[in-house]
Structures are given as C-alpha cells and as structure tokens.
Design an enzyme around this catalytic site. Structure first.
Site, mmCIF file in Angstrom:
data_model
loop_
_atom_site.group_PDB
_atom_site.id
_atom_site.type_symbol
_atom_site.label_atom_id
_atom_site.label_comp_id
_atom_site.label_asym_id
_atom_site.label_seq_id
_atom_site.Cartn_x
_atom_site.Cartn_y
_atom_site.Cartn_z
ATOM 1 N N SER A 75 0.837 -1.334 -0.058
ATOM 2 C CA SER A 75 -0.088 -0.100 -0.037
ATOM 3 C C SER A 75 0.698 1.184 0.000
ATOM 4 C CB SER A 75 -0.852 -0.187 1.332
ATOM 5 O OG SER A 75 -1.457 1.368 1.382
ATOM 6 N N HIS B 164 -1.128 -1.162 -4.553
ATOM 7 C CA HIS B 164 -2.331 -0.754 -3.851
ATOM 8 C C HIS B 164 -2.547 0.568 -3.629
ATOM 9 C CE1 HIS B 164 -5.845 -1.643 -1.491
ATOM 10 N NE2 HIS B 164 -5.393 -0.826 -0.517
ATOM 11 N N ASP C 120 -4.473 3.875 -2.068
ATOM 12 C CA ASP C 120 -5.641 4.198 -1.142
ATOM 13 C C ASP C 120 -6.196 5.548 -1.235
ATOM 14 O OD1 ASP C 120 -5.886 1.761 0.562
ATOM 15 O OD2 ASP C 120 -4.128 2.024 1.071
ATOM 16 N N MET D 202 -8.580 8.300 -0.422
ATOM 17 C CA MET D 202 -9.499 8.884 0.466
ATOM 18 C C MET D 202 -9.931 10.377 0.670
ATOM 19 S SD MET D 202 -7.546 6.993 4.191
ATOM 20 C CE MET D 202 -6.453 5.730 3.712
ATOM 21 N N HIS E 283 -8.109 1.324 -4.238
ATOM 22 C CA HIS E 283 -9.089 1.206 -3.208
ATOM 23 C C HIS E 283 -9.902 2.571 -2.966
ATOM 24 C CE1 HIS E 283 -9.539 -0.020 1.490
ATOM 25 N NE2 HIS E 283 -10.710 0.067 0.666
ATOM 26 N N MET F 135 -11.840 5.032 -1.055
ATOM 27 C CA MET F 135 -12.539 5.009 0.447
ATOM 28 C C MET F 135 -13.415 6.667 0.178
ATOM 29 S SD MET F 135 -9.662 3.510 2.690
ATOM 30 C CE MET F 135 -8.493 3.499 1.272
ATOM 31 N N MET G 216 -11.835 -5.633 4.825
ATOM 32 C CA MET G 216 -11.196 -4.893 5.703
ATOM 33 C C MET G 216 -10.895 -5.598 6.992
ATOM 34 S SD MET G 216 -10.258 -2.268 3.860
ATOM 35 C CE MET G 216 -9.360 -1.473 5.261
ATOM 36 N N ASP H 274 -6.987 -6.401 3.956
ATOM 37 C CA ASP H 274 -6.269 -4.984 4.054
ATOM 38 C C ASP H 274 -6.155 -4.561 5.312
ATOM 39 O OD1 ASP H 274 -5.464 -2.556 3.428
ATOM 40 O OD2 ASP H 274 -6.880 -1.955 1.784
HETATM 41 C C1 DX5 Z 1 -6.415 1.474 5.610
HETATM 42 C C2 DX5 Z 1 -5.923 1.308 4.079
HETATM 43 C C3 DX5 Z 1 -4.812 0.217 3.995
HETATM 44 C C4 DX5 Z 1 -3.688 0.580 4.752
HETATM 45 C C5 DX5 Z 1 -3.084 -0.685 5.305
HETATM 46 O O1 DX5 Z 1 -7.292 2.231 5.339
HETATM 47 O O2 DX5 Z 1 -6.836 0.750 3.202
HETATM 48 O O3 DX5 Z 1 -4.356 -0.090 2.709
HETATM 49 O O4 DX5 Z 1 -2.749 1.330 3.781
HETATM 50 O O5 DX5 Z 1 -1.926 -0.226 6.106
HETATM 51 P P1 DX5 Z 1 -1.061 -1.516 7.147
HETATM 52 O O6 DX5 Z 1 -0.662 -2.486 6.339
HETATM 53 O O7 DX5 Z 1 -0.185 -0.472 7.662
HETATM 54 O O8 DX5 Z 1 -2.244 -1.447 8.087
HETATM 55 ZN ZN ZN Z 2 -6.496 -0.104 1.219
#
Ligand code: DX5
Ligand code: ZN
Length: 213
Positions: A6, A31, A33, A35, A64, A66, A135, A167
């Site tokens: 990620s 990956h 993320d 947000m 991903h 969010m 998740m 994840d």
């Molecule tokens: C959290 C993200 C994850 C995050 C995981 O909302 O979707 O992808 O980066 O990070 P670690 O592996 O540090 O839990």
């Molecule tokens: Zn993620």
C-alpha cells in the site's frame, strides 16, 4: 498469496521511486488508497496522482476507493490506469451501477466491506464482481491492528469460490492467519515499507508461514 504493497505507507515525495522499489522487491500489485476526508476521516490523493505514477511500473494498479461517491470518479480512475477498482459497499453510489461502470471501462470490479459490515451484505453482488476486499481494520489509516474475527468472512467467501483480498494490519504473523483462511491477496503498508528489507518482507508475507527471513 499475492502481495499488494500500500503506497499509503510510502514516501509521498518520491511516489515514482517508491513504486519502482516495490516492483523490484517482488510486489504483485500496487495498492493505492484513495480517501476523501468524508467517507473516512483522512485525505490522501486522487486520480491525477495515480496517473502520474502509472508510467513507473507495469504492475497491476489495485485502487481502493474510500470515498462517498465512487461512481462519480470511476472514469477518472479508469483513465489514470487502474486495473482493479474496489469501492465500499457502505458508500452512497449504487453498487450495481458502479460495478457495471468499472467492468465496462475495462477494469476488474471489486467491493470492499468494513469490519462491522456482515459478509451477507455482499452476497447479492457476487456474480458481478471479481474480488471482495475484506477490511481487517477500520479504513482510514495505516498502522492499525489486524482483526482476526474477519477471517470468518474470508472463509465464508472462499466457500463460495470468491477471490478475496484483505487489507489492514498484515505482517508476517497475521499473514499466517490470512493464508490459513484462504486469502488470495494481501495488502500491506507498514510491514513492507518500514521493513529493513522490503524484498524479504514481501517474500515472508507471500509464504505466510510466520518466518521472517
Ligand atoms: C487503510 C488502508 C490500508 C492501509 C494498510 O484504510 O486501506 O490499505 O494502507 O496499512 P497497514 O498495512 O499499515 O495496516
Ligand atoms: Zn487499502
């Protein structure tokens, strides 16, 4: 198991170099993320940043979302080069329409579920999706602790033949639990980017035998 580092845990001032570093370390997917500070209480980056790092690797981009209105932004992420797009069942867009838009745009559609969402909620959509993202932490931040009870969801989905990604909180120890539950792909931020040797960290997660090389 496939390993998807990620980029949330990368050095954001060097996203291109960090992407190359992960490819060389043996990552299967990248990956990303996204947000929006609305669906989750954190703000990261959008399609322009995904597009900017697209030229640094040919690895599949596992995006991903969010965000509250994923359907509004699907086209932007398709154009930016997303290969797999996960959006949350708990978001506001129509699940059917969003899955269809992703598939018609040539990417693989996936639905993500938060820890409090029961696995039954995703079952009506299994024929239309290529992956379920379970998740294993509350979405929003890296570095949280893995929720082992989520492995019940994984087992339930695997009994139905679904491709499952997890994840949150994945490290060499929790990867063992993921592997035992039948997980196909693991996202890992902290445990890969902050490891002394990313290649060894990825190899260890992939094996899922708890051994840190
Ligand atoms: C959290 C993200 C994850 C995050 C995981 O909302 O979707 O992808 O980066 O990070 P670690 O592996 O540090 O839990
Ligand atoms: Zn993620």
């Amino acid at each position: 198991m496939l390993i998807a580092p990620s980029m949330l845990s990368s050095d954001f001032s060097k996203l291109g170099e960090e992407t190359i570093r992960m490819e060389r370390a043996g990552a299967d997917w990248i990956h990303l993320d996204v947000m929006d500070a609305h669906f989750v209480p954190n703000l990261t980056f959008g399609a322009p940043i995904v597009g900017a790092i697209r030229r640094y690797t040919k690895l599949p981009f596992d995006v991903h979302l969010m965000i509250s209105e994923p359907l509004r932004y699907v086209d932007d992420f398709l154009k930016a080069g997303a290969d797999i797009i996960s959006f949350h069942l708990e978001a506001e867009s129509s699940v059917h329409e969003t899955l269809r838009a992703i598939r018609e745009g040539g990417a693989k559609p996936a639905v993500a579920i938060k820890p409090k969402t029961p696995v039954e909620a995703v079952l009506p959509f299994l024929d239309e999706l290529d992956m379920v993202l379970v998740m294993t932490v509350e979405p929003g931040f890296g570095g949280q602790s893995f929720m082992e009870p989520m492995m019940d969801k994984v087992r339930s989905l695997k009994s139905r033949g679904v491709f499952v990604e997890v994840d949150g909180g994945i490290n060499p120890q929790t990867a063992v639990l993921a592997k035992q539950a039948g997980v196909d792909a693991c996202v890992a931020g902290t445990s890969v980017f902050h490891a002394p040797d990313a290649a060894k960290a990825i190899a260890s997660l992939r094996e899922g035998n708890g051994v840190v090389l």
